[in-house]
Scaffold this active site. Structure first.
Site, short mmCIF file in Angstrom:
data_model
loop_
_atom_site.label_atom_id
_atom_site.label_comp_id
_atom_site.label_asym_id
_atom_site.label_seq_id
_atom_site.Cartn_x
_atom_site.Cartn_y
_atom_site.Cartn_z
N GLY A 110 0.83 -1.20 0.00
CA GLY A 110 0.00 0.00 0.00
C GLY A 110 0.87 1.25 0.00
O GLY A 110 1.81 1.34 0.77
N ASP B 105 -0.07 2.22 8.47
CA ASP B 105 -0.56 1.44 9.62
C ASP B 105 0.32 1.51 10.86
O ASP B 105 -0.13 1.20 11.96
CB ASP B 105 -0.71 -0.04 9.23
CG ASP B 105 -1.66 -0.23 8.06
OD1 ASP B 105 -2.49 0.67 7.82
OD2 ASP B 105 -1.56 -1.26 7.38
O1 F6P Z 1 -1.56 -1.32 4.71
C1 F6P Z 1 -2.14 -0.12 4.33
C2 F6P Z 1 -3.63 -0.29 4.12
O2 F6P Z 1 -4.17 0.95 3.73
C3 F6P Z 1 -4.39 -0.86 5.33
O3 F6P Z 1 -4.66 0.10 6.31
C4 F6P Z 1 -5.63 -1.41 4.66
O4 F6P Z 1 -6.17 -2.46 5.42
C5 F6P Z 1 -5.09 -1.92 3.35
O5 F6P Z 1 -3.87 -1.23 3.10
C6 F6P Z 1 -6.00 -1.73 2.17
O6 F6P Z 1 -5.41 -2.36 1.07
P1 F6P Z 1 -5.83 -2.13 -0.44
O7 F6P Z 1 -5.39 -0.77 -0.85
O8 F6P Z 1 -5.11 -3.21 -1.18
O9 F6P Z 1 -7.32 -2.25 -0.48
#
Ligand code: F6P
Length: 328
Positions: free
Chosen positions: A15, A132
């Site tokens: 992410g 996070d």
């Molecule tokens: O790890 C960062 C994050 O934004 C988390 O807080 C969240 O659970 C996840 O990534 C969401 O992932 P994606 O962008 O793949 O939906």
């Protein structure tokens, strides 16, 4: 500079987080400072597999320190989890004559990096970039501070409308399995209650707490819910439960979602990313590998990637106590 490292590769993975660009800039500029060439790898491990690369000199990282997202792009790459995928990735390393890799990402990215390092003995250094803040070995990950400020701003706005309508708002924030964002923004935004994955508050306690607040004269309330909250229910189910048990309350849910990942990085994240980028390059020159750079007591430290991944970043229990006291 007498080092075996003549050319490094840098990529962002997982992410995206505000400040990743400042970290890329710092890696590219520090490399240039020490007369090392830098290969930008696009789209995370995808780009490593497909040789989506470009040499980047110091000027290539101009005007990105203030930008959100990642100019190198990012991806969650399933192919890199396969031996075949990693073999292709190593071909890219050979083609581009890369002597060491700097990975800016979260624990998933570090796990992949560690496996790759063990298979092909390529030096790897991690820079923690995730909103996070769930990585052991650093008090702060890049992007966390900006995300906190983004969430606070959003909740302040929600408060305006909550007060105007005497409503109870449940605001869901990100954090995956960690409650750092929820706990800190909950206190910072003056939330009534904060639900996090690390503590099982239970819905009945929440109900009691809301009843108490009402009795004490509060006409609107905000409850911050971490996406990985331990009650086992999602924010809509929690809201429904409360609505059923406190029918006179007008309840609304707001899921902040991916807006928490965007925006221009805070000064704190820019400085942190700059320090981490420089420290990562210096550590690689000094022969370090399989470690992550981190912040501890204002100092840069190194933690083995294996520890960074497996260790848990602990929440500060004093924050729970403070929150309980302040919602009297
Ligand atoms: O790890 C960062 C994050 O934004 C988390 O807080 C969240 O659970 C996840 O990534 C969401 O992932 P994606 O962008 O793949 O939906």
């Amino acid at each position: 500079m007498n080092s075996k490292i003549k050319r490094i590769g840098v990529l962002t993975s997982g992410g995206d987080a505000p400040g990743m660009n400042a970290a890329v800039r710092a890696v590219v500029r520090a490399a240039s400072f020490f007369s090392i060439e830098c290969v930008a790898i696009y789209q995370g491990f995808h780009g490593l597999i497909s040789n989506n690369t470009k040499l980047m000199n110091a000027r290539g990282a101009n005007n990105i320190i203030n930008k959100g997202g990642t100019v190198l792009k990012s991806a969650r790459c399933l192919e890199f989890r396969t031996t075949e995928g990693r073999k292709k990735a190593f071909d890219t390393i050979k083609i581009n004559k890369i002597d060491g890799l700097i990975i800016i990402g979260g624990d998933g990215s570090f796990t992949g990096a560690m496996i790759f390092q063990s298979e092909f003995s390529i030096p790897v250094i991690g820079i923690p970039g995730t909103i996070d803040n769930d990585i052991f070995g650093t008090t702060h990950t890049i992007g966390y501070d900006t995300a906190l400020n983004t969430v606070i701003e959003a909740i302040d706005k929600i408060r305006d409308t909550a007060i105007s309508h005497n409503r109870l708002f449940f605001v869901e924030v990100m954090g995956r399995d960690a409650g750092h964002i929820a706990l800190n923004t909950g206190i910072g935004a003056g939330a009534e209650e904060i639900l996090i994955p690390e503590e099982d508050m239970g819905l009945d306690r929440l109900l009691d707490s809301l009843k108490r607040s009402e009795k004490s004269g509060k006409s609107s309330s905000i409850v911050v819910v971490a996406e990985g909250d331990k009650t086992g229910k999602n924010v809509f189910e929690i809201a429904e439960y409360i609505e059923k048990n406190l029918p006179h309350y007008e309840v609304r849910v707001s899921v902040l979602g991916h807006m928490q990942r965007g925006g221009s990085p805070s000064c704190f994240d820019r400085v942190l990313a700059s320090r981490m980028g420089v420290h990562a390059v210096e550590s690689m020159i000094n022969g370090k590998s399989n470690v992550m750079v981190g912040l501890d007591n204002s100092e840069m430290i190194l933690t083995p990637l294996s520890k960074a991944i497996k260790g848990k970043s602990k929440i500060n229990k004093d924050l729970i106590r403070v929150s309980d006291i302040l919602t009297v």
